[in-house]
Design a protein around this motif. Structure first.
Motif, PDB file in Angstrom:
ATOM      1  N   ASN A  54      -1.395   9.803  -0.008  1.00  0.00           N
ATOM      2  CA  ASN A  54      -2.638   9.064   0.150  1.00  0.00           C
ATOM      3  C   ASN A  54      -3.219   8.752  -1.228  1.00  0.00           C
ATOM      4  O   ASN A  54      -3.451   9.670  -2.021  1.00  0.00           O
ATOM      5  CB  ASN A  54      -3.630   9.882   0.994  1.00  0.00           C
ATOM      6  CG  ASN A  54      -4.824   9.076   1.426  1.00  0.00           C
ATOM      7  OD1 ASN A  54      -4.753   7.844   1.497  1.00  0.00           O
ATOM      8  ND2 ASN A  54      -5.918   9.751   1.711  1.00  0.00           N
ATOM      9  N   ASN A  55      -3.436   7.467  -1.510  1.00  0.00           N
ATOM     10  CA  ASN A  55      -4.006   7.028  -2.786  1.00  0.00           C
ATOM     11  C   ASN A  55      -3.231   7.582  -3.989  1.00  0.00           C
ATOM     12  O   ASN A  55      -3.818   8.097  -4.935  1.00  0.00           O
ATOM     13  CB  ASN A  55      -5.486   7.395  -2.883  1.00  0.00           C
ATOM     14  CG  ASN A  55      -6.304   6.693  -1.827  1.00  0.00           C
ATOM     15  OD1 ASN A  55      -6.022   5.543  -1.467  1.00  0.00           O
ATOM     16  ND2 ASN A  55      -7.314   7.378  -1.312  1.00  0.00           N
ATOM     17  N   ASN A  56      -1.898   7.509  -3.905  1.00  0.00           N
ATOM     18  CA  ASN A  56      -0.986   7.934  -4.974  1.00  0.00           C
ATOM     19  C   ASN A  56      -1.037   9.433  -5.280  1.00  0.00           C
ATOM     20  O   ASN A  56      -0.688   9.863  -6.378  1.00  0.00           O
ATOM     21  CB  ASN A  56      -1.217   7.111  -6.246  1.00  0.00           C
ATOM     22  CG  ASN A  56      -0.908   5.649  -6.014  1.00  0.00           C
ATOM     23  OD1 ASN A  56       0.018   5.312  -5.276  1.00  0.00           O
ATOM     24  ND2 ASN A  56      -1.675   4.770  -6.630  1.00  0.00           N
ATOM     25  N   SER A 105       3.463   3.659  -1.431  1.00  0.00           N
ATOM     26  CA  SER A 105       2.611   3.297  -0.295  1.00  0.00           C
ATOM     27  C   SER A 105       2.130   4.548   0.423  1.00  0.00           C
ATOM     28  O   SER A 105       2.854   5.549   0.503  1.00  0.00           O
ATOM     29  CB  SER A 105       3.387   2.428   0.694  1.00  0.00           C
ATOM     30  OG  SER A 105       3.856   1.266   0.068  1.00  0.00           O
ATOM     31  N   ASN A 106       0.925   4.470   0.972  1.00  0.00           N
ATOM     32  CA  ASN A 106       0.387   5.598   1.729  1.00  0.00           C
ATOM     33  C   ASN A 106       1.299   5.946   2.899  1.00  0.00           C
ATOM     34  O   ASN A 106       1.888   5.055   3.525  1.00  0.00           O
ATOM     35  CB  ASN A 106      -1.011   5.279   2.258  1.00  0.00           C
ATOM     36  CG  ASN A 106      -2.063   5.305   1.172  1.00  0.00           C
ATOM     37  OD1 ASN A 106      -1.811   5.758   0.060  1.00  0.00           O
ATOM     38  ND2 ASN A 106      -3.242   4.823   1.482  1.00  0.00           N
ATOM     39  N   THR A 108       1.226   8.683   6.309  1.00  0.00           N
ATOM     40  CA  THR A 108       0.516   9.731   7.035  1.00  0.00           C
ATOM     41  C   THR A 108       1.350  11.000   7.030  1.00  0.00           C
ATOM     42  O   THR A 108       2.534  10.989   6.688  1.00  0.00           O
ATOM     43  CB  THR A 108       0.241   9.294   8.492  1.00  0.00           C
ATOM     44  OG1 THR A 108       1.490   9.018   9.123  1.00  0.00           O
ATOM     45  CG2 THR A 108      -0.660   8.068   8.536  1.00  0.00           C
TER      46      THR A 108
END
Length: 191
Positions: A54-56, A105-106, A108
């Motif tokens: 998430n967010n690198n 890319s993010n 989950t």
């Protein structure tokens, strides 16, 4: 990479097979024995339970307290995706998670099945030089070799009776557990 816990030359000598079998066949048995023994030994590692990005910032969750700290370099393998496999420097941690910078890319949270593996710096014993580990590896290699040569994994009597067709089962490890006891990881398989 050639097996180091028991070498081809050592196994050939122990079995008295000389050059009757190809190097690749003998090495396969040596490597299999090492892989079995290696899974019981204590290393600076943990199993990867899940991954997320998430967010690198990648977040890795382990199945047990991992003991890794900020600034430490770890190598992740078998995490189901190339996004997480590789060597990274930890930027933050809790008891069961750690984070590192990863530009992608993010993603989950993804459960990793079978579990992946994260290894930290190795400050442990060089097991290839420990006599008990080498002896246990030789015992396993001989049993694997014999299982390949006889249909039931052991010699049969003249009447064909074979007392136990399960030579490669749990009793295989039970026989060498005493040799490995001082070097076994607390998280090694139980049984």
């Amino acid at each position: 990479m050639a097996a180091t816990f028991v070498t081809m030359a050592e196994l050939r000598t122990n079995l008295g097979i000389g050059t009757l079998y190809s190097d690749s066949v003998v090495e396969e048995v040596c490597q299999s024995a090492q892989d079995i023994i290696d899974s019981y030994l204590w290393y600076n590692q943990a199993l990867v339970y899940s991954t997320a990005l998430n967010n690198n910032i990648a977040t890795i969750t382990t199945t047990q307290p991992h003991g890794f700290v900020t600034g430490q370099s770890v190598t992740i393998t078998k995490s189901d995706t190339a996004t997480f496999n590789g060597t990274y420097t930890i930027t933050g941690y809790t008891e069961f998670t750690f984070t590192y910078a990863r530009t992608a890319s993010n993603q989950t949270t993804h459960l990793v099945r079978p579990y992946g593996l994260v290894k930290g710096p190795n400050h442990s014993t060089a097991y290839a030089s420990v006599a008990a580990v080498r002896e246990a590896s030789m015992m396993i290699a001989v049993d694997i070799w014999q299982a390949r040569q006889a249909p039931s994994g052991q010699g049969a009597s003249i009447d064909g009776f074979v007392p136990s067709p399960f030579k490669m089962g749990n009793t295989l490890i039970a026989r060498i557990r005493g040799l490995l006891a001082p070097y076994m990881a607390p998280t090694a398989m139980l049984g």
